[in-house]
Design a protein around this motif. Structure first.
Motif, mmCIF file in Angstrom:
data_model
loop_
_atom_site.group_PDB
_atom_site.id
_atom_site.type_symbol
_atom_site.label_atom_id
_atom_site.label_comp_id
_atom_site.label_asym_id
_atom_site.label_seq_id
_atom_site.Cartn_x
_atom_site.Cartn_y
_atom_site.Cartn_z
ATOM 1 N N PRO B 75 0.804 -1.228 0.000
ATOM 2 C CA PRO B 75 0.000 0.000 0.000
ATOM 3 C C PRO B 75 0.835 1.276 0.000
ATOM 4 C CG PRO B 75 -0.928 -1.606 1.528
ATOM 5 C CD PRO B 75 0.356 -2.196 1.027
ATOM 6 N N ALA B 76 1.955 1.260 0.692
ATOM 7 C CA ALA B 76 2.772 2.484 0.763
ATOM 8 C C ALA B 76 3.275 2.875 -0.626
ATOM 9 C CB ALA B 76 3.953 2.277 1.719
ATOM 10 N N ILE B 77 3.615 1.888 -1.420
ATOM 11 C CA ILE B 77 4.097 2.180 -2.775
ATOM 12 C C ILE B 77 2.956 2.716 -3.630
ATOM 13 C CG2 ILE B 77 4.923 1.067 -4.894
ATOM 14 C CD1 ILE B 77 6.863 -0.514 -3.273
ATOM 15 N N LEU B 78 1.790 2.112 -3.476
ATOM 16 C CA LEU B 78 0.633 2.581 -4.251
ATOM 17 C C LEU B 78 0.298 4.027 -3.897
ATOM 18 C CD1 LEU B 78 -1.586 -0.623 -4.040
ATOM 19 C CD2 LEU B 78 -0.078 0.112 -5.905
ATOM 20 N N ARG B 79 0.370 4.340 -2.609
ATOM 21 C CA ARG B 79 0.043 5.709 -2.190
ATOM 22 C C ARG B 79 1.058 6.708 -2.738
ATOM 23 N NH1 ARG B 79 -4.260 5.113 0.714
ATOM 24 N NH2 ARG B 79 -4.423 3.253 2.018
ATOM 25 N N GLU B 80 2.305 6.301 -2.768
ATOM 26 C CA GLU B 80 3.336 7.186 -3.311
ATOM 27 C C GLU B 80 3.091 7.447 -4.799
ATOM 28 O OE1 GLU B 80 5.469 8.877 -1.665
ATOM 29 O OE2 GLU B 80 6.536 9.719 -3.419
ATOM 30 N N LEU B 81 2.677 6.399 -5.509
ATOM 31 C CA LEU B 81 2.346 6.590 -6.929
ATOM 32 C C LEU B 81 1.232 7.619 -7.085
ATOM 33 C CD1 LEU B 81 2.231 2.897 -8.300
ATOM 34 C CD2 LEU B 81 3.946 4.646 -8.865
ATOM 35 N N VAL B 82 0.188 7.448 -6.282
ATOM 36 C CA VAL B 82 -0.948 8.362 -6.369
ATOM 37 C C VAL B 82 -0.516 9.779 -6.009
ATOM 38 C CG1 VAL B 82 -3.197 8.932 -5.379
ATOM 39 C CG2 VAL B 82 -2.645 6.552 -5.981
ATOM 40 N N ASN B 83 0.308 9.900 -4.969
ATOM 41 C CA ASN B 83 0.792 11.225 -4.557
ATOM 42 C C ASN B 83 1.545 11.910 -5.683
ATOM 43 O OD1 ASN B 83 -0.302 10.889 -2.063
ATOM 44 N ND2 ASN B 83 1.619 10.267 -1.066
ATOM 45 N N ARG B 84 2.204 11.120 -6.509
ATOM 46 C CA ARG B 84 2.968 11.698 -7.620
ATOM 47 C C ARG B 84 2.123 11.889 -8.879
ATOM 48 N NH1 ARG B 84 9.178 10.089 -7.285
ATOM 49 N NH2 ARG B 84 9.350 9.754 -5.025
ATOM 50 N N GLY B 85 0.829 11.645 -8.748
ATOM 51 C CA GLY B 85 -0.056 11.928 -9.877
ATOM 52 C C GLY B 85 -0.250 10.780 -10.845
ATOM 53 N N VAL B 86 0.268 9.594 -10.476
ATOM 54 C CA VAL B 86 0.088 8.446 -11.367
ATOM 55 C C VAL B 86 -1.346 7.929 -11.247
ATOM 56 C CG1 VAL B 86 0.844 6.076 -11.861
ATOM 57 C CG2 VAL B 86 2.513 7.813 -11.120
ATOM 58 N N GLN B 87 -1.951 7.598 -12.385
ATOM 59 C CA GLN B 87 -3.263 6.948 -12.392
ATOM 60 C C GLN B 87 -3.075 5.494 -11.970
ATOM 61 O OE1 GLN B 87 -6.426 8.168 -13.426
ATOM 62 N NE2 GLN B 87 -5.417 10.159 -13.191
ATOM 63 N N VAL B 88 -3.701 5.085 -10.878
ATOM 64 C CA VAL B 88 -3.588 3.713 -10.372
ATOM 65 C C VAL B 88 -4.996 3.143 -10.227
ATOM 66 C CG1 VAL B 88 -2.787 2.244 -8.482
ATOM 67 C CG2 VAL B 88 -1.484 4.303 -9.091
ATOM 68 N N HIS B 89 -5.266 2.025 -10.955
ATOM 69 C CA HIS B 89 -6.598 1.404 -10.908
ATOM 70 C C HIS B 89 -6.489 -0.097 -10.764
ATOM 71 C CE1 HIS B 89 -8.465 5.194 -11.768
ATOM 72 N NE2 HIS B 89 -7.725 5.342 -12.846
ATOM 73 N N PRO B 90 -7.074 -0.682 -9.716
ATOM 74 C CA PRO B 90 -7.775 0.020 -8.643
ATOM 75 C C PRO B 90 -6.786 0.785 -7.767
ATOM 76 C CG PRO B 90 -7.541 -2.309 -8.113
ATOM 77 C CD PRO B 90 -7.069 -2.144 -9.529
ATOM 78 N N GLY B 91 -7.265 1.853 -7.144
ATOM 79 C CA GLY B 91 -6.423 2.681 -6.283
ATOM 80 C C GLY B 91 -6.196 2.044 -4.931
ATOM 81 N N PRO B 92 -5.234 2.560 -4.188
ATOM 82 C CA PRO B 92 -4.880 1.954 -2.893
ATOM 83 C C PRO B 92 -6.028 1.925 -1.889
ATOM 84 C CG PRO B 92 -3.663 4.013 -3.286
ATOM 85 C CD PRO B 92 -4.342 3.673 -4.557
ATOM 86 N N ASP B 93 -6.892 2.925 -1.911
ATOM 87 C CA ASP B 93 -7.988 2.945 -0.937
ATOM 88 C C ASP B 93 -8.964 1.809 -1.170
ATOM 89 O OD1 ASP B 93 -6.881 5.150 0.201
ATOM 90 O OD2 ASP B 93 -8.170 6.579 -0.862
#
Lengths: 379, 379
Positions: B75-93
């Motif tokens: 999850p920490a890596i996914l959140r960092e991706l999102v923080n940097r503006g990367v589109q992540v699907h499904p998202g960490p939440d």
């Protein structure tokens, strides 16, 4: 261990569309593409000129079987591959008849198959004589190198092919042009068949093809309103050609259904063909999967149609600005039932850049929806 | 220009099966695989550890959207991706609820969705208390890291999970185990749904899954003999989970149909899922195509079944000697109607190495043929 690596010469959309069934079957597929970034890029393991023997030999060493995206590999190179023990499907002896229309017409005539009246003409005088015997109009074709309407011309006077005669003379190889009667046809048909080296064949339903400006625009599978006789004759012609020419892999036989009810062979293609794209969704076994099975000499899959009707519409040219993908939001929203195929090619007038297939049980509805879905990608 | 490059973290068979629809749609697909030569090798553009931030960040820079072959990216890596503006699907939440079964149970309970009785237990005493309240037997699951029956155990005494409690304590993170009532079910169902970031959803027919030794063995689509109520409830549960958790991409909801007619949620997977492999041939839009559409926020395709019945049988383990391909001559000859899928993996006991799908209108016949075709690859 079973042979399992298929090498495809040519990186166009036909090679591209072999990749999905290769992935599904677990077949290893490799492509020799002409330049980087072509349609079949994802499976490309070599980039080079298919007219260069060393390039082709080096590629052949990395695979179990060689097959093709197109019919342009020089016969001398194909023969050298065979001499060195490489499995080549279709082989050079068969492929010759897809490469040279004069050889093809002569062979089909020898096999007793129905073809338009034809002659090999070497001069304007020869052509004039043919025209005199056939009502003053005829179709002239270059024996080699034509496709999608290129190298085909309707002439109505003896001088109508002088530029092509001149080109043949300048080429130094000499040779003749093919001249054919202008067939009065009610529609064009295509019969796809696959044949394994060991002889098994599988025949898809005969389809109707609609050409515009010499290029395939639409395909309806099966050909609507076909008499039982036409269905049987088309299949039998394809079987006799596949067996008689020793074709391996997929063979497409383009035919005319004449206004007086005959079926005449027009062209041959020894590879998956535009007239068979409908089979990706529309048949139990697509032409691309079947081609892989055939060239690996594996048992063929069922070629039966999965729906009453399948209609394929080519995307010719593509958007005047941007990419196919730019049109996806609107097109996919309007047609959740349509299957969209993009070839990874930049739009250019007249270029085949993708196609759309719709299947269903109401022909008018299926045709309407396939055309409407494809129209999102043009203009 | 439209977003068109999907990056898949993980090189397993789910990533592999996304490649064909990507090629068809003209979507550019890239895979970060864990090691060279994995199932999705053909689309691999990077090799590395998905638990390493720099590896994942470097990969993310080459694509428009990140999605997954599995749910194991921290999850920490996914959140960092999102923080940097990367589109992540499904998202960490959303993905959190597929990564942590305790979080999942708590969230579904909060949403009022039907789940088995459950508790978070931190000791043998807690477990004993749950057992006392539930007839002396229960299912214990590790909150994280389980799949295909791993991390799941039926216990009948309070000490039955002592090794897992010990492991949690030694792990230093502490935490609890999930304990659930042993549900008396008549069968297991799976409901697949796809959801776009913008909210559109599409629901496939609910299917019946048959597990052996905790591993999916067969899937029948649609689930035979389902009441209209069960069909509606399954779809409604999936919609409420997809919306409630903010899932993007494909979500599989594994369910129990209990002997007293209730439908309870068992597990969630936020990616294409074994219970949806039938959709490759059996649905207008496969789960793999739909997942690509969803993560690119493109309009979803029709999820309707194409045939009355589709049956998928997993090839578990594979041949005791040689490869899947060695069995093709016999299997393909016997079953020209079956669709064979190989994952490019070496056979190993219990390993999912491929699957077979058969479609048709007679369920008994379809089941028989799918099992018979798959049997060629075992033993």
């Amino acid at each position: 261990m079973a042979k399992n690596t298929v090498g495809v010469i040519g990186g166009g959309q036909l090679a591209r569309m072999m990749i999905p069934p290769a992935i599904e079957l677990g077949v290893d597929i490799r492509v020799l593409e002409e330049a980087e970034g072509m349609s079949a890029e994802l499976a490309a393991t070599a980039v080079g000129d298919y007219r260069d023997l060393d390039t082709v030999l080096a590629f052949a060493e990395t695979v179990d079987v060689i097959t093709f995206d197109h019919e342009h590999v020089p016969p001398a190179i194909l023969r050298e591959l065979v001499n060195r023990g490489v499995q080549v499907h279709p082989g050079p002896d068969a492929l010759l008849y897809a490469q040279d229309k004069l050889q093809m017409r002569a062979k089909l005539t020898e096999l007793g198959l129905p073809v338009p009246d034809w002659a090999a003409v070497e001069s304007a005088e020869d052509l004039g004589a043919f025209l005199d015997d056939h009502g003053g109009r005829a179709v002239v074709k270059t024996a080699r190198g034509g496709y999608d309407g290129k190298g085909v011309r309707v002439v109505s006077d003896a001088a109508g092919a002088d530029d092509w005669f001149l080109a043949l003379a300048e080429d130094g190889r000499g040779g003749a042009l093919l001249v054919e009667e202008l067939v009065s046809f009610q529609r064009e048909l295509a019969q796809l068949i696959a044949r394994r080296p060991s002889g098994q064949t599988a025949v898809w339903p005969v389809v109707e093809t609609v050409q515009r400006d010499g290029v395939c625009a639409e395909v309806i599978a099966p050909a609507p309103g076909s008499s039982e006789r036409v269905v049987e004759v088309a299949a039998e012609i394809a079987r006799r050609i596949a067996d008689g020419l020793g074709v391996t892999g997929v063979l497409a036989v383009e035919m005319f259904e004449t206004t007086d009810g005959r079926v005449l062979v027009n062209e041959l293609a020894m590879r998956p063909h535009n007239s068979g794209h409908w089979s990706i969704e529309g048949a139990v076994t697509s032409q691309f999967e079947q081609h892989l099975r055939a060239v690996l000499d594996l048992p063929l899959g069922a070629p039966d149609a999965r729906d009453d009707w399948s209609v394929m519409v080519n995307i010719l040219g593509g958007p005047s600005e941007g990419t196919l993908q730019d049109r996806y939001p609107a097109a996919l929203a309007a047609h959740p039932e349509a299957k969209f195929h993009g070839y990874g090619k930049d739009p250019r007038p007249g270029r085949k850049v993708g196609h759309v297939t719709v299947t269903g049980d109401d022909l008018d509805d299926v045709v309407y929806r396939a055309r409407a879905a494809a129209a999102f990608f043009e203009g």
